[in-house]
Motif scaffolding. Structure first.
Motif, PDB file in Angstrom:
ATOM      1  N   LEU A 241       1.030  -1.214  -0.101  1.00  0.00           N
ATOM      2  CA  LEU A 241       0.104  -0.127  -0.027  1.00  0.00           C
ATOM      3  C   LEU A 241       0.789   1.253  -0.035  1.00  0.00           C
ATOM      4  O   LEU A 241       0.509   2.176  -0.624  1.00  0.00           O
ATOM      5  CB  LEU A 241      -0.900   0.065   1.244  1.00  0.00           C
ATOM      6  CG  LEU A 241      -1.956  -1.067   1.160  1.00  0.00           C
ATOM      7  CD1 LEU A 241      -2.840  -0.805   2.427  1.00  0.00           C
ATOM      8  CD2 LEU A 241      -2.749  -1.373   0.100  1.00  0.00           C
ATOM      9  N   ILE A 242       2.039   1.018   0.795  1.00  0.00           N
ATOM     10  CA  ILE A 242       2.852   2.366   0.841  1.00  0.00           C
ATOM     11  C   ILE A 242       3.525   2.588  -0.785  1.00  0.00           C
ATOM     12  O   ILE A 242       3.568   3.675  -1.092  1.00  0.00           O
ATOM     13  CB  ILE A 242       4.097   2.173   1.807  1.00  0.00           C
ATOM     14  CG1 ILE A 242       3.257   2.321   3.209  1.00  0.00           C
ATOM     15  CG2 ILE A 242       4.999   3.401   1.616  1.00  0.00           C
ATOM     16  CD1 ILE A 242       4.240   1.753   4.439  1.00  0.00           C
ATOM     17  N   THR A 243       3.983   1.455  -1.166  1.00  0.00           N
ATOM     18  CA  THR A 243       4.315   1.306  -2.684  1.00  0.00           C
ATOM     19  C   THR A 243       3.054   2.106  -3.637  1.00  0.00           C
ATOM     20  O   THR A 243       3.633   3.163  -4.357  1.00  0.00           O
ATOM     21  CB  THR A 243       4.482   0.106  -3.269  1.00  0.00           C
ATOM     22  OG1 THR A 243       5.424  -0.581  -2.432  1.00  0.00           O
ATOM     23  CG2 THR A 243       5.107   0.032  -4.624  1.00  0.00           C
ATOM     24  N   TYR A 244       2.024   1.824  -3.512  1.00  0.00           N
ATOM     25  CA  TYR A 244       0.922   2.354  -4.130  1.00  0.00           C
ATOM     26  C   TYR A 244       0.904   4.226  -3.934  1.00  0.00           C
ATOM     27  O   TYR A 244       0.901   4.870  -4.803  1.00  0.00           O
ATOM     28  CB  TYR A 244      -0.344   2.039  -3.823  1.00  0.00           C
ATOM     29  CG  TYR A 244      -1.643   2.781  -4.033  1.00  0.00           C
ATOM     30  CD1 TYR A 244      -2.209   2.534  -5.455  1.00  0.00           C
ATOM     31  CD2 TYR A 244      -2.315   3.435  -3.313  1.00  0.00           C
ATOM     32  CE1 TYR A 244      -3.231   3.217  -5.855  1.00  0.00           C
ATOM     33  CE2 TYR A 244      -3.352   4.350  -3.572  1.00  0.00           C
ATOM     34  CZ  TYR A 244      -3.824   4.263  -4.760  1.00  0.00           C
ATOM     35  OH  TYR A 244      -4.816   4.893  -5.181  1.00  0.00           O
ATOM     36  N   GLN A 245       1.212   4.564  -2.675  1.00  0.00           N
ATOM     37  CA  GLN A 245       1.287   5.855  -2.028  1.00  0.00           C
ATOM     38  C   GLN A 245       2.171   6.518  -2.739  1.00  0.00           C
ATOM     39  O   GLN A 245       2.021   7.799  -2.976  1.00  0.00           O
ATOM     40  CB  GLN A 245       0.966   6.037  -0.819  1.00  0.00           C
ATOM     41  CG  GLN A 245      -0.457   5.410  -0.170  1.00  0.00           C
ATOM     42  CD  GLN A 245      -0.384   5.464   1.402  1.00  0.00           C
ATOM     43  OE1 GLN A 245       0.488   5.653   2.055  1.00  0.00           O
ATOM     44  NE2 GLN A 245      -1.752   5.387   1.621  1.00  0.00           N
ATOM     45  N   ASN A 246       3.349   6.030  -3.256  1.00  0.00           N
ATOM     46  CA  ASN A 246       4.490   6.492  -3.751  1.00  0.00           C
ATOM     47  C   ASN A 246       4.159   6.877  -5.326  1.00  0.00           C
ATOM     48  O   ASN A 246       5.315   7.329  -6.008  1.00  0.00           O
ATOM     49  CB  ASN A 246       5.788   5.810  -3.446  1.00  0.00           C
ATOM     50  CG  ASN A 246       6.177   6.422  -1.794  1.00  0.00           C
ATOM     51  OD1 ASN A 246       5.688   7.235  -1.245  1.00  0.00           O
ATOM     52  ND2 ASN A 246       6.585   5.002  -1.305  1.00  0.00           N
ATOM     53  N   ARG A 247       3.164   6.218  -5.877  1.00  0.00           N
ATOM     54  CA  ARG A 247       3.036   6.272  -7.398  1.00  0.00           C
ATOM     55  C   ARG A 247       2.588   7.527  -7.729  1.00  0.00           C
ATOM     56  O   ARG A 247       1.571   8.220  -7.004  1.00  0.00           O
ATOM     57  CB  ARG A 247       2.128   4.863  -7.854  1.00  0.00           C
ATOM     58  CG  ARG A 247       2.754   3.810  -7.734  1.00  0.00           C
ATOM     59  CD  ARG A 247       3.694   3.521  -8.664  1.00  0.00           C
ATOM     60  NE  ARG A 247       4.536   2.102  -8.505  1.00  0.00           N
ATOM     61  CZ  ARG A 247       3.840   0.986  -8.738  1.00  0.00           C
ATOM     62  NH1 ARG A 247       2.746   0.835  -9.476  1.00  0.00           N
ATOM     63  NH2 ARG A 247       4.536  -0.191  -8.505  1.00  0.00           N
ATOM     64  N   ASP A 248       2.756   7.842  -8.970  1.00  0.00           N
ATOM     65  CA  ASP A 248       1.892   9.287  -9.537  1.00  0.00           C
ATOM     66  C   ASP A 248       0.870   8.644 -10.392  1.00  0.00           C
ATOM     67  O   ASP A 248       1.118   8.133 -11.322  1.00  0.00           O
ATOM     68  CB  ASP A 248       2.882   9.778 -10.454  1.00  0.00           C
ATOM     69  CG  ASP A 248       4.093  10.698  -9.673  1.00  0.00           C
ATOM     70  OD1 ASP A 248       3.964  11.005  -8.636  1.00  0.00           O
ATOM     71  OD2 ASP A 248       4.976  11.049 -10.256  1.00  0.00           O
ATOM     72  N   ARG A 249      -0.422   9.007 -10.083  1.00  0.00           N
ATOM     73  CA  ARG A 249      -1.594   8.554 -10.816  1.00  0.00           C
ATOM     74  C   ARG A 249      -1.823   9.683 -11.796  1.00  0.00           C
ATOM     75  O   ARG A 249      -2.347  10.551 -11.192  1.00  0.00           O
ATOM     76  CB  ARG A 249      -2.623   7.871 -10.124  1.00  0.00           C
ATOM     77  CG  ARG A 249      -2.171   6.774  -9.394  1.00  0.00           C
ATOM     78  CD  ARG A 249      -3.435   6.178  -8.505  1.00  0.00           C
ATOM     79  NE  ARG A 249      -4.192   5.299  -9.675  1.00  0.00           N
ATOM     80  CZ  ARG A 249      -5.460   4.803  -9.015  1.00  0.00           C
ATOM     81  NH1 ARG A 249      -6.172   5.312  -8.353  1.00  0.00           N
ATOM     82  NH2 ARG A 249      -6.085   3.873 -10.184  1.00  0.00           N
ATOM     83  N   ARG A 250      -1.555   9.521 -13.008  1.00  0.00           N
ATOM     84  CA  ARG A 250      -1.974  10.550 -13.838  1.00  0.00           C
ATOM     85  C   ARG A 250      -3.207  10.743 -14.926  1.00  0.00           C
ATOM     86  O   ARG A 250      -3.855  11.621 -15.099  1.00  0.00           O
ATOM     87  CB  ARG A 250      -0.748  10.925 -14.629  1.00  0.00           C
ATOM     88  CG  ARG A 250       0.352  11.775 -13.911  1.00  0.00           C
ATOM     89  CD  ARG A 250       1.554  12.075 -14.680  1.00  0.00           C
ATOM     90  NE  ARG A 250       2.280  10.933 -15.296  1.00  0.00           N
ATOM     91  CZ  ARG A 250       3.189  10.452 -14.568  1.00  0.00           C
ATOM     92  NH1 ARG A 250       3.683  10.640 -13.705  1.00  0.00           N
ATOM     93  NH2 ARG A 250       3.800   9.286 -15.099  1.00  0.00           N
ATOM     94  N   PHE A 251      -3.591   9.286 -14.868  1.00  0.00           N
ATOM     95  CA  PHE A 251      -4.813   9.092 -15.892  1.00  0.00           C
ATOM     96  C   PHE A 251      -4.839   9.856 -17.055  1.00  0.00           C
ATOM     97  O   PHE A 251      -5.682  10.473 -17.628  1.00  0.00           O
ATOM     98  CB  PHE A 251      -5.897   9.492 -15.023  1.00  0.00           C
ATOM     99  CG  PHE A 251      -6.132   8.708 -13.722  1.00  0.00           C
ATOM    100  CD1 PHE A 251      -6.823   7.494 -13.829  1.00  0.00           C
ATOM    101  CD2 PHE A 251      -5.910   9.397 -12.546  1.00  0.00           C
ATOM    102  CE1 PHE A 251      -7.025   6.784 -12.491  1.00  0.00           C
ATOM    103  CE2 PHE A 251      -6.192   8.479 -11.369  1.00  0.00           C
ATOM    104  CZ  PHE A 251      -6.773   7.099 -11.325  1.00  0.00           C
TER     105      PHE A 251
END
Ligand code: IPE
Ligand code: IPE
Ligand code: MG
Length: 262
Positions: A241-251
């Protein structure tokens, strides 16, 4: 960064996990049971048995931090190709799982849902699964959504057939078919606005979808881990979940559209 914790949050949740940015829908491909058993000189079914216990751990961990939907890939439309005794054991697992876990599901306010062609599994498996759905139907917390006899291509074919039938019967104009129309004809429609996973985790080291949530994963973040499913712990799940929180979601847009950011 260290985030504040309310007093009620157990201390097993890492302080680096931001509880304000938890992915709403987490989907998991639970892979590696057979290899886990083989490494120990045990039959593959021992890995599935152990894997079932891990489902309980992960479901409780996800509910604890506020995941709203946890979809778990339990049996694919392709898994029928396995030896009969393994398939037989996998079909008995839901019974064993719910026999021991329904009270905890209730205590944790977790609601069970199913996607997949449930009519294709043995009738006693159908019965225990539908019973679990019924027994937890009034729960208002996390949805624990099992993909059982699920295949995304079959799901899409069924959806296309339903849409084509509506057109043939004059109930729907071709021009009115939108992305939403397609979503509404997939098995995940019962999840409403949460149908699409924000985060898709696959354990077991393979980096493929194996016919899981093809349409729904269009903008999911993917995390592949070598950890075999039976070795997964709440700590490793929180790390994902922390890995997810460090991603940039740009859509497709620019950085400020990041929905996993504050
Ligand atoms: C995942 O583990 C469980 C199911 C597919 C039902 P596997 O049984 O695929 O384990 P490996 O990939 O052979 O190790
Ligand atoms: C995917 O795992 C299906 C489930 C986890 C239920 P598989 O082990 O069946 O996938 P492949 O065969 O490696 O693609
Ligand atoms: Mg596998």
């Amino acid at each position: 960064m260290i985030f504040n914790r309310s007093k009620s949050m157990p201390d097993d949740v890492p302080a680096t996990l931001d509880l304000d940015r938890i992915p709403k829908h987490v989907a998991m491909i639970m892979d590696g049971n057979g290899r886990w058993a083989k490494k120990r000189g045990m039959p593959r079914i021992a890995g599935h048995q152990r894997g079932m216990e891990v489902v309980k751990t992960v479901a409780k961990a996800a509910a604890e931090v506020g995941v709203e939907v946890l979809t778990l890939y339990a049996f694919s439309t392709e898994n029928w190709k396995r030896p009969e005794d393994e398939v037989g054991f996998l079909m008995k697992l839901p019974g064993r799982f719910f026999d021991t876990f329904i009270p905890e599901l209730k205590a944790n306010n977790i609601r069970v849902e199913i996607i997949g062609d449930i009519t294709g599994v043995p009738t006693d498996t159908q019965r225990v699964v539908l019973d679990a759905v019924a027994q937890t139907a009034d729960n208002t917390g996390m949805v624990l959504n099992f993909a059982l006899n699920y295949g995304s291509r079959a799901e899409i074919v069924t959806g296309v057939q339903e849409i084509a039938t509506a057109v043939a019967q004059g109930e729907l104009a071709v021009d009115d078919i939108t992305e939403n129309t397609v979503s509404q004809h997939l098995m995940t429609r019962q999840l409403g606005a949460l149908a699409d996973p924000d985060l898709l985790i696959r354990t077991g080291g393979e980096e493929r979808l194996s016919n899981f949530l093809l349409w729904q994963s269009a903008y999911a973040e993917f995390v592949f881990t070598d950890v075999l499913w039976p070795d997964l712990t709440a700590d490793i799940f929180f790390d994902n979940l922390i890995t997810y929180q460090n991603r940039d979601r740009r859509f497709g847009g620019l950085v400020e559209n990041k929905s996993n950011q504050k």
